[in-house]
Design an enzyme around this catalytic site. Sequence first.
Site, PDB file in Angstrom:
ATOM      1  CG  ASP B 104      -2.186   0.815   1.020  1.00 53.80           C
ATOM      2  OD1 ASP B 104      -2.088   2.044   0.970  1.00 53.80           O
ATOM      3  OD2 ASP B 104      -3.259   0.207   0.859  1.00 53.80           O
ATOM      4  CG  HIS B 251       8.333  28.219 -13.552  1.00 51.76           C
ATOM      5  ND1 HIS B 251       7.565  28.665 -14.595  1.00 51.76           N
ATOM      6  CD2 HIS B 251       9.100  27.233 -14.041  1.00 51.76           C
ATOM      7  CE1 HIS B 251       7.883  27.988 -15.682  1.00 51.76           C
ATOM      8  NE2 HIS B 251       8.810  27.119 -15.385  1.00 51.76           N
ATOM      9  CD  GLU B 253       0.895  23.948  -8.693  1.00 47.10           C
ATOM     10  OE1 GLU B 253       1.537  23.517  -7.717  1.00 47.10           O
ATOM     11  OE2 GLU B 253      -0.197  23.496  -9.049  1.00 47.10           O
ATOM     12  CE1 TYR B 255       8.382  22.912 -16.790  1.00 49.13           C
ATOM     13  CE2 TYR B 255       9.296  24.294 -15.087  1.00 49.13           C
ATOM     14  CZ  TYR B 255       9.066  24.041 -16.417  1.00 49.13           C
ATOM     15  OH  TYR B 255       9.502  24.900 -17.367  1.00 49.13           O
ATOM     16  CE  LYS B 329      10.083  13.499 -19.870  1.00 46.86           C
ATOM     17  NZ  LYS B 329      10.938  12.542 -19.169  1.00 46.86           N
TER      18      LYS B 329
END
Lengths: 276, 523
Positions: B104, B251, B253, B255, B329
């Site tokens: 869990d 900023h 945030e 990502y 990416k």
Amino acid sequence: MADHAQTYYVPPPSHWPLVGSLGILTLASGFILLLAKVAAGPYVMGVGALILIYMLVGWFGSVIREDRAGKLEGQVDTSYRWGMMWFIFSEVMFFGGFFGALFYARVFTVPDLGADELLWPGFVAQWPTAGPGLKEQFTPMHAWGIPALNTLILLTSGATVTWAHWGLKRGRRDQAKLGLILTVALGFTFLCLQAYEYLEAAFTLKTGIYGATFYMLTGFHGLHVTLGAIMLTVITFRVFAGHFTPESHFGFEAVSWYWHFVDVVWLVLFVFVYWL
Amino acid sequence: MEAVLHDSHHEDHPTGLMRWFTTTNHKDIGSLYLWFSLLMFFFAGTLAMLIRAELFQPGIQIVQPQIFNQLTSMHGLIMIFGAIMPALVGFANWQIPLMIGAPDMAFPRMNNWSFWLLPVAAILLSTSFFVPGGAMAGGWTMYPPLYIQGGISYDMTILAVHIMGLSSIMGAINIIVTVLNLRAPGMTLMKMPLFVWTWLITAFLLVAVMPVLASVVTMLLTDRHFGTHFFNAAGGGDPIMYQHIFWTFGHPEVYIMILPAFGIISTIIPTFARKKLFGYTSMVYAVAAIAGLSFMVWAHHMFTTGMPVAGQLYFMYATMLISVPTGVKVFNWVATLWKGSISFETPMLFALAFVCLFTIGGFSGLVVSIVPVDIQLQDTYYVVAHFHYVLFSGSAMAIMGGIYYWLPKWTGHMYDETLGRIHFWLTAIAFNVTFFPMHFLGLAGMPRRIPDYALQFADFNRLVSLGSFVLGASQLIFLYVVVKCIRGGAKAGDRPWEGAETLEWSLSSPPPYHSFTVAPEVK
């Protein structure tokens, strides 16, 4: 521990989080009513605070019972350690926001406000200041009175809690008890001196950016010392009740980490809020 | 000894509503997060529909400017904190223990509280529409001095932000500890599925920046009510200081909302290309680099506030630097597709759309990172277009793709593939009809957050509004597909996607209430 999943303790369903959410909802609603100047506000807040305290006592109580039952050993213990460490990191970042405000105001805002003769004529950029618009005269806090004494007190309390830890680890429980009592006493002495300092202070939260940063930083620090002292008191009672063994006493260690964190915040605070 | 430790009453949990209130099960809590997020998605989406209805033609038709400001502010705030973040945490709850072979989450009770704090914040935010003065109308960024002047709903918003911050911090600590401490034997860090890696790094960002947001909104609160002068120049404070501290949170945030989406996409693409993810190691390093850089670029949100040229240059180049790991990416996703035997099920459609559309959002981000260009485009619809390309066609579409991808595992039923594809195509087309013309509107100078506009913008705005209505209505199909899939459908095997390789597919569909009671061995 190849079969770690069988020994990892997953607690059964719990109603404490729900109680906590109701407590926070009540507390926040009461605070909003208070800010809206509705008479019922403080009472609603009081009820919310009571629910929250009930939740904290109940929740921590069940954790202590699980600890006593030996369910929080091994891998769970490691989880608790990581968890406490990251919690303290989040607290560091919380203080970081307020220190950021202090440094920004001192390095950028105040010099900029004094740099333009047309903007605020006659304003001399210096620290401390209540700002160019308030023109308030006040005596700032001096570092080498009560604050220096408080530094000494907190540093000593850091030493006594470590001394108590040594006692616990070597099975000398009397040393642990004495060390904890001393730490709690020093903690509350700090708080009393801090309260006295607030009462005697010649400026308020409204005294411009100096008053704002001073009271917000020392206030939130004081709040954390209060929490830490309460936590240490609980741990002291637990030691007297015979909890903890020389090998396993993470409750004690977590609180002492927290106490050292509060200590370090104070040192930064002493240097940048009181001294420099 | 073992039997004593493993409580027998795990299996019998309360039924009905109390099951959900008291649960300590990561799957239950994950579902709660996802349902909450969907509800908030429709709530904040409705606000967006009202915004677009008002902007359908020039002039004031449906809502007064004050209400319009409430709509834009609350749409942003609720979408970010109510829809996107909880959805991603929902994925973390469901998937991380399954993917790393854990019993869990590390702190199951705290996990429950992390969720049940969110409805408290939602109650504060949604009731704030009905208090005197209406909901918060100062923009989701809550800038002073405007924010200092607002009514009671502004305090409700501050407290809601505090509570959501508390929830996020506890959730993030839980995720970090689960990943660091509960991995199955043999699952080294560099063998973890990329989704777990992205969440580990995201959780670090959350623990680092949510407290900063808490501190800065606390300063707003004391400035509003307790006479401090943090953001008032007369007292030696500075409203710009708010923006610096806010974007120190804000900023990273950004990502926080995209990195887990990267993780979802990096899971879907290899499955349907039937190839291993290209450049796994470089993917991990790229995510870490993006997270590291996110702390050093905050002031690109405030180029127009006045800043030394050296500062502007630094923040411009640092911002551009982020496109390097992001480019890594995108390259790796494309390289994974290269020579793969690709099939186009709904999750893959969303993933491919993500790669294309998110990249457009990334490029428009590069455009606004250029200081002189940004000064032209600041607070125009170009910015609105930019962040909806990264947040809707980025985060939200990755979330939808992830839902389609894991629904068979979670429910044991296949979703309706035809309806899924219809939902995808309607969403993808309507999204572009809605947001692509906003680039042109912004370049032509239409300001954001204004309920009226010059006649010259009328045609594009009508198109944008029509697109947005289709986009909004299409999401009802999504709701229908999800509900239908939960209620029944073709049985999904343990591994409905033959290319899927992560641990959760070794379990039954749906997985047992306690997934890995015996930790799997990872080679």
